[in-house]
Structure formats: structure tokens, C-alpha cells
Design a protein around this motif. Structure first.
Motif, PDB file in Angstrom:
ATOM      1  N   ASN A   1     -14.717   4.237   8.687  1.00 11.33           N
ATOM      2  CA  ASN A   1     -15.434   3.042   9.158  1.00 11.33           C
ATOM      3  C   ASN A   1     -14.493   1.869   9.377  1.00 11.33           C
ATOM      4  OD1 ASN A   1     -17.941   4.349   9.106  1.00 11.33           O
ATOM      5  ND2 ASN A   1     -18.241   3.854   6.950  1.00 11.33           N
ATOM      6  N   GLY A   2     -13.314   2.162   9.899  1.00 12.01           N
ATOM      7  CA  GLY A   2     -12.366   1.114  10.260  1.00 12.01           C
ATOM      8  C   GLY A   2     -11.505   0.591   9.126  1.00 12.01           C
ATOM      9  N   GLY A   3     -11.675   1.094   7.891  1.00  9.84           N
ATOM     10  CA  GLY A   3     -10.874   0.621   6.764  1.00  9.84           C
ATOM     11  C   GLY A   3     -10.262   1.785   6.002  1.00  9.84           C
ATOM     12  N   ILE A   4      -9.186   1.530   5.281  1.00 14.21           N
ATOM     13  CA  ILE A   4      -8.527   2.585   4.517  1.00 14.21           C
ATOM     14  C   ILE A   4      -9.409   3.006   3.348  1.00 14.21           C
ATOM     15  CG2 ILE A   4      -6.525   3.167   3.086  1.00 14.21           C
ATOM     16  CD1 ILE A   4      -4.907   1.164   4.711  1.00 14.21           C
ATOM     17  N   PHE A   5      -9.591   4.315   3.207  1.00 22.31           N
ATOM     18  CA  PHE A   5     -10.298   4.858   2.049  1.00 22.31           C
ATOM     19  C   PHE A   5      -9.259   5.214   0.992  1.00 22.31           C
ATOM     20  CE2 PHE A   5     -11.876   8.531  -0.382  1.00 22.31           C
ATOM     21  CZ  PHE A   5     -12.990   7.946  -0.958  1.00 22.31           C
ATOM     22  N   ARG A   6      -9.303   4.521  -0.144  1.00 22.23           N
ATOM     23  CA  ARG A   6      -8.272   4.685  -1.172  1.00 22.23           C
ATOM     24  C   ARG A   6      -8.755   5.460  -2.385  1.00 22.23           C
ATOM     25  NH1 ARG A   6      -7.621  -0.607   0.843  1.00 22.23           N
ATOM     26  NH2 ARG A   6      -5.572  -0.911   1.825  1.00 22.23           N
TER      27      ARG A   6
ATOM     28  N   LEU B   1      -2.738   6.812  17.879  1.00 23.21           N
ATOM     29  CA  LEU B   1      -3.570   7.902  18.377  1.00 23.21           C
ATOM     30  C   LEU B   1      -5.040   7.753  17.982  1.00 23.21           C
ATOM     31  CD1 LEU B   1      -1.011  10.728  17.581  1.00 23.21           C
ATOM     32  CD2 LEU B   1      -1.729  10.017  19.873  1.00 23.21           C
ATOM     33  N   GLY B   2      -5.313   6.967  16.934  1.00 19.19           N
ATOM     34  CA  GLY B   2      -6.696   6.766  16.489  1.00 19.19           C
ATOM     35  C   GLY B   2      -7.267   5.424  16.872  1.00 19.19           C
ATOM     36  N   ARG B   3      -6.718   4.799  17.893  1.00 22.55           N
ATOM     37  CA  ARG B   3      -7.121   3.439  18.259  1.00 22.55           C
ATOM     38  C   ARG B   3      -8.605   3.329  18.614  1.00 22.55           C
ATOM     39  NH1 ARG B   3      -3.692  -0.532  22.174  1.00 22.55           N
ATOM     40  NH2 ARG B   3      -5.135  -2.280  22.247  1.00 22.55           N
ATOM     41  N   GLN B   4      -9.146   4.352  19.239  1.00 23.66           N
ATOM     42  CA  GLN B   4     -10.540   4.306  19.678  1.00 23.66           C
ATOM     43  C   GLN B   4     -11.512   4.824  18.621  1.00 23.66           C
ATOM     44  OE1 GLN B   4     -11.317   2.873  22.537  1.00 23.66           O
ATOM     45  NE2 GLN B   4      -9.179   2.575  23.105  1.00 23.66           N
ATOM     46  N   ALA B   5     -10.992   5.280  17.485  1.00 31.36           N
ATOM     47  CA  ALA B   5     -11.832   5.970  16.496  1.00 31.36           C
ATOM     48  C   ALA B   5     -12.172   5.080  15.309  1.00 31.36           C
ATOM     49  CB  ALA B   5     -11.122   7.223  15.996  1.00 31.36           C
ATOM     50  N   GLN B   6     -13.309   5.376  14.676  1.00 32.36           N
ATOM     51  CA  GLN B   6     -13.700   4.709  13.442  1.00 32.36           C
ATOM     52  C   GLN B   6     -13.214   5.467  12.208  1.00 32.36           C
ATOM     53  OE1 GLN B   6     -15.518   1.703  12.590  1.00 32.36           O
ATOM     54  NE2 GLN B   6     -14.682   1.300  14.610  1.00 32.36           N
ATOM     55  N   SER B   7     -12.915   6.756  12.375  1.00 35.87           N
ATOM     56  CA  SER B   7     -12.405   7.531  11.237  1.00 35.87           C
ATOM     57  C   SER B   7     -11.176   8.319  11.681  1.00 35.87           C
ATOM     58  CB  SER B   7     -13.475   8.467  10.674  1.00 35.87           C
ATOM     59  OG  SER B   7     -13.878   9.424  11.635  1.00 35.87           O
ATOM     60  N   VAL B   8     -10.107   8.205  10.906  1.00 33.63           N
ATOM     61  CA  VAL B   8      -8.828   8.844  11.213  1.00 33.63           C
ATOM     62  C   VAL B   8      -8.288   9.468   9.937  1.00 33.63           C
ATOM     63  CG1 VAL B   8      -6.457   8.511  12.044  1.00 33.63           C
ATOM     64  CG2 VAL B   8      -8.324   7.121  12.993  1.00 33.63           C
TER      65      VAL B   8
ATOM     66  N   ASP C   1       0.851  -1.190   0.000  1.00 31.83           N
ATOM     67  CA  ASP C   1       0.000   0.000   0.000  1.00 31.83           C
ATOM     68  C   ASP C   1       0.884   1.236   0.000  1.00 31.83           C
ATOM     69  OD1 ASP C   1      -2.256   1.638   0.051  1.00 31.83           O
ATOM     70  OD2 ASP C   1      -3.259   0.409   1.566  1.00 31.83           O
ATOM     71  N   ASN C   2       0.248   2.361  -0.289  1.00 29.70           N
ATOM     72  CA  ASN C   2       0.911   3.644  -0.167  1.00 29.70           C
ATOM     73  C   ASN C   2       1.416   3.817   1.259  1.00 29.70           C
ATOM     74  OD1 ASN C   2       0.230   6.615   0.875  1.00 29.70           O
ATOM     75  ND2 ASN C   2       1.063   6.743  -1.198  1.00 29.70           N
ATOM     76  N   ASP C   3       2.597   4.425   1.429  1.00 29.37           N
ATOM     77  CA  ASP C   3       3.203   4.501   2.749  1.00 29.37           C
ATOM     78  C   ASP C   3       2.384   5.319   3.743  1.00 29.37           C
ATOM     79  OD1 ASP C   3       3.780   6.880   1.416  1.00 29.37           O
ATOM     80  OD2 ASP C   3       5.955   6.654   1.529  1.00 29.37           O
ATOM     81  N   VAL C   4       1.723   6.377   3.271  1.00 30.66           N
ATOM     82  CA  VAL C   4       0.921   7.183   4.190  1.00 30.66           C
ATOM     83  C   VAL C   4      -0.347   6.435   4.594  1.00 30.66           C
ATOM     84  CG1 VAL C   4      -0.092   9.439   4.620  1.00 30.66           C
ATOM     85  CG2 VAL C   4       1.852   9.238   3.076  1.00 30.66           C
ATOM     86  N   ASN C   5      -0.924   5.656   3.687  1.00 32.90           N
ATOM     87  CA  ASN C   5      -2.054   4.803   4.056  1.00 32.90           C
ATOM     88  C   ASN C   5      -1.650   3.826   5.159  1.00 32.90           C
ATOM     89  OD1 ASN C   5      -3.796   5.934   2.188  1.00 32.90           O
ATOM     90  ND2 ASN C   5      -3.608   4.282   0.705  1.00 32.90           N
ATOM     91  N   ALA C   6      -0.467   3.242   5.005  1.00 33.23           N
ATOM     92  CA  ALA C   6       0.010   2.288   6.007  1.00 33.23           C
ATOM     93  C   ALA C   6       0.205   2.969   7.358  1.00 33.23           C
ATOM     94  CB  ALA C   6       1.316   1.649   5.537  1.00 33.23           C
ATOM     95  N   PHE C   7       0.747   4.177   7.341  1.00 33.52           N
ATOM     96  CA  PHE C   7       0.926   4.923   8.590  1.00 33.52           C
ATOM     97  C   PHE C   7      -0.425   5.212   9.243  1.00 33.52           C
ATOM     98  CE2 PHE C   7       1.002   9.245  10.496  1.00 33.52           C
ATOM     99  CZ  PHE C   7       1.679   8.917  11.665  1.00 33.52           C
ATOM    100  N   ALA C   8      -1.404   5.647   8.441  1.00 32.71           N
ATOM    101  CA  ALA C   8      -2.736   5.929   8.981  1.00 32.71           C
ATOM    102  C   ALA C   8      -3.368   4.674   9.573  1.00 32.71           C
ATOM    103  CB  ALA C   8      -3.626   6.511   7.887  1.00 32.71           C
ATOM    104  N   LEU C   9      -3.190   3.546   8.902  1.00 31.35           N
ATOM    105  CA  LEU C   9      -3.728   2.289   9.411  1.00 31.35           C
ATOM    106  C   LEU C   9      -3.094   1.941  10.753  1.00 31.35           C
ATOM    107  CD1 LEU C   9      -5.459  -0.249   9.028  1.00 31.35           C
ATOM    108  CD2 LEU C   9      -3.523  -1.263   7.809  1.00 31.35           C
TER     109      LEU C   9
END
Length: 411
Positions: A224-229, A201-208, A186-194
Motif C-alpha cells: 500500500n505504498g509504504g515499507i512493510f517492516r 520497476l515498481g513505480r506504477q505499483a502499490q505493492s512491490v 533503514d535496512n538496506d534491502v528495504n531502502a532498495f525496495a522503496l
């Protein structure tokens, strides 16, 4: 396979995923609380958690023996993941447990413009990490590769990466064939966000929304818990949001892009333009000059901070995330960004006052995010443990990189 069997299997995987993700967010939780949070019956929760305990993915709190309510937690040490970050000249790799806690590290020089060389180096690096840590190969769930560019994550294909010169490279398949492990890319920034969503920092959140600044500027979006690509994997290219009409020339060839003001390369270039005395300055030199109170360095960084604040506000206004994270190597400039960044962000961000969470950056941030690509698949139960790394048996999830054969041109 009969449809009812497929539906039953899907329902089972979804319920297991639901329970595992609630436990991941909570850290430790009782079965009765799981039933309340998931809406599943107590009997269903008991059955599923018993299965997961037997498989070694969950464990009961050892201090709760004999108690009526015995909290459950994830057994992160049961399986392992490899995360690799590709730059233009280097591979950085880690082996982690399922919490992305780093167990072993390796680096290897590579010419990123050569896909076959990169695939071979990734496979060798993975095997070195396994040997270094003494981890049984059977407990390594796969390899996650993070790199700059637009990626078809479902197929494991880098469709376009201008920085390393790749065009339609099926890199997941190339690495899997050489390493004998499943591979996700995956894109490196997507991986970081995941990674921030799974354990940060976004462990408790559904959208980051996670923006990174450094060599470039990008954003990863978890919805919603998944990467938006996006439609073709190109979502999050916030570095090319125009923040100035007829502004500075960006490396993409357009004018006024956020990246032309905020990336480390652009910051250095802006200082060079102020005086010939700065012609040999690097990003590290800009920071040292700012720390010494140099007016020109402080002025450049203040301007970059204002641009960053505008970019962060645009990101919030478009996606309205629960959590907004700022990361990347460029956060080291934050003391000199902060005033202008905060001012512009608060002026332009729509709605109630927002908070910017800053990731304390370190060398493992990219690679742990890459390992998170594997961890997500493992906890989603999309890939059975022990499944073939190259070809899926009937009824198993199709491995990345196997559903589309593409030619590519080595550069």
C-alpha cells in the motif's frame, strides 16, 4: 494544539501526499485527471496544486502555455537528498535530486563496528557531497542511511546487526547531531525496495517485493505504498527461509537456509568443496569459470539458481505482490541461474504465471535507495522543509531518533 487544527493539518498533508504521488506515478498529468484519480473536487485540486507550485514542488509544462489543459509535473530539482550505504568496511554516498538522480558521489573507508566513527564519517561524507556539488545546505532535505540488520526506522535505531556487531545503536541521532541534518535509517534491502517503488520497476505499483542476492539474501516489501517492516523491523529475512531439510550450514547457525545456497559467499564455498584446485577462487573467479564453460562452476550456479527460484516462489506465495524485482550484486550470475531459477519458480509459485523483473545492477543502486528514504519523507509531507534537524518545534513532525534515549556499547 486544538484537535480540529491537528485534524485539518492531517487532512491537508494527506491530500497533498495523494496528489504528489499520483503526479509521481504519471510523470505529467492535468488537473482534471488528478481530480478523477484522487476523488478530490476540482477546486481542491486547483488550490493544492497552486500551493505546491508556489512552494516550488510542482511546475506546469512550459510548452503548454495558453492551453486549457496545462499538465503538471514534479520539480525534482527543487530539493536534494543524501543517500549513504554502510558496508563492513566502507561508506558509499551520493547526493541526488528528488528523483534520486545522482549529482555527486563519494566513498570513505570506515570501521563499521565503531558507531561513533561511523556517525562522524557519515557527517563528513555528507558535507563533502554538499561542497562537491555546490548545493546550498538549506535545500538538502536530509540523509538516508541504509545498512544490513534489523532497524527500528521510526526511532532511527539499529536494534540488531550481526554483520557489523551493533545492538541498539541510535545511529540516526548520532549522525544528526554531527551533520546538522535530519537523518532516516533503514535496512538496506528495504531502502532498495522503496527506491524501486518510487522511481524504478515498481513505480506504477502499490505493492512491490524486491529480493536482493549478494553478500547475503534479503527482501524488501512495499505494501500500500509504504515499507512493510513487521513487528520489530525484521520482515523480509527470506535468506533464512529453509529450502532443504538438514541442508547446508548457514552463517546464522541453522541448516538449509536459502542464503546457504544462493549468497555469493556460499556459492564460492560450494565451489571450494568440489576440489582443492578452487581453494583460492573468489566470486569473480566463479563467474569467469562459468563463462569459460567450467563444469563445476556451472553445476554450483545451477543449484543456486534452483534455490533462488524456490525462494522467489515462497516470497510470491506469502505476499502476492504486483511487482517482483530481483536485484543485488549477485544478478551478474543470472545467465547461469536463469534456467533452474525459472523452472523452480514456475513450478512452485501459486496462481497465475508471474514475471520476475531484474534490476540492472550498478554501484548506485544501494545509495539511491538510501536517498529514497529522505525523498519519501519529503513527499509525504511528514517533515516540513527547513525544520530543525535535531528538535522539532511544536506542531512539527517529531524527528527520528529523538523520542527514545538508549545507551549502546561501542565495539
Amino acid at each position: 494544539m486544538p484537535r480540529h487544527a491537528t485534524n485539518a493539518g492531517t487532512s491537508r498533508a494527506l491530500n497533498r501526499r495523494l496528489i504528489v504521488n499520483e503526479i509521481r506515478r504519471a510523470g505529467s498529468i492535468a488537473r482534471s485527471e488528478l481530480a478523477d484519480l484522487t476523488g478530490l473536487s476540482g477546486a481542491a485540486v486547483t488550490f493544492i496544486t497552486s500551493e505546491l507550485i508556489e512552494e516550488g514542488l510542482l511546475r506546469e509544462d512550459p510548452d503548454s502555455a495558453g492551453q486549457r489543459r496545462r499538465p503538471l509535473s514534479l520539480n525534482y530539482s527543487n530539493h536534494f537528498a543524501i543517500g549513504i550505504k554502510l558496508t563492513e568496511t566502507e561508506l558509499q554516498g551520493v547526493l541526488t535530486d528528488l528523483s534520486t538522480t545522482v549529482i555527486a558521489r563519494q566513498r570513505r573507508a570506515v570501521d563499521a563496528h565503531q558507531p561513533e566513527q561511523v556517525a562522524t564519517a557519515c557527517a563528513e561524507l555528507a558535507l563533502e557531497l554538499i561542497a562537491q556539488s555546490g548545493t546550498p545546505v538549506s535545500r538538502v532535505s536530509g540523509i538516508g542511511l541504509a545498512l544490513p540488520g534489523i532497524v527500528d526506522a521510526r526511532q532511527g535505531i539499529v536494534t540488531e546487526s550481526g554483520r557489523i556487531g551493533w545492538h541498539y545503536v541510535p545511529v540516526a541521532r548520532l549522525i544528526a547531531e554531527k551533520a546538522g541534518l535530519r537523518v532516516w535509517v533503514d535496512n538496506d534491502v528495504n531502502a532498495f525496495a522503496l527506491g524501486e517503488h518510487l522511481f524504478g520497476l515498481g513505480r506504477q505499483a502499490q505493492s512491490v517485493a524486491a529480493m536482493t542476492i549478494g553478500r547475503g539474501v534479503g527482501a524488501g516489501l512495499v505494501v500500500n505504498g509504504g515499507i512493510f517492516r513487521g513487528h520489530r523491523g525484521g520482515a523480509g529475512e527470506v535468506g533464512h527461509i529453509p529450502i532443504a531439510i538438514d541442508g547446508r550450514l548457514c552463517e546464522c547457525g541453522r541448516h538449509g537456509c536459502l542464503e546457504a545456497y544462493v549468497s555469493e559467499q556460499s556459492i564460492v564455498k560450494q565451489l571450494h568443496e568440489r576440489s582443492d584446485d578452487y581453494r583460492k577462487c573468489s566470486a569473480d573467479d566463479v563467474l569467469a569459470l562459468a563463462q569459460s564453460g567450467n563444469f563445476d562452476a556451472l553445476a554450483v550456479l545451477d543449484r543456486a539458481g534452483g534455490g533462488l527460484g524456490r525462494g522467489l516462489a515462497a516470497l510470491v506465495n506469502m505476499f502476492d505482490p504486483e511487482v517482483l524485482v530481483l536485484g543485488g550484486e549477485g544478478v551478474r550470475f543470472l545467465p547461469y541461474f536463469k534456467k533452474a531459477m525459472t523452472g523452480e519458480f514456475e513450478r512452485l509459485a501459486f496462481g497465475e504465471k508471474r514475471r520476475i523483473d531484474v534490476h540492472e545492477w550498478n554501484d548506485d543502486a544501494w545509495t539511491r535507495g538510501a536517498a529514497g528514504l529522505v525523498v519519501q519523507q519529503f513527499f509525504n509531507f511528514d517533515v516540513p522543509p527547513g525544520a530543525s534537524p535535531i528538535r522539532a518545534a511544536e506542531g512539527e513532525a517529531e524527528p527520528v531518533g529523538e523520542t527514545l534515549e538508549l545507551s549502546y556499547r561501542p565495539l
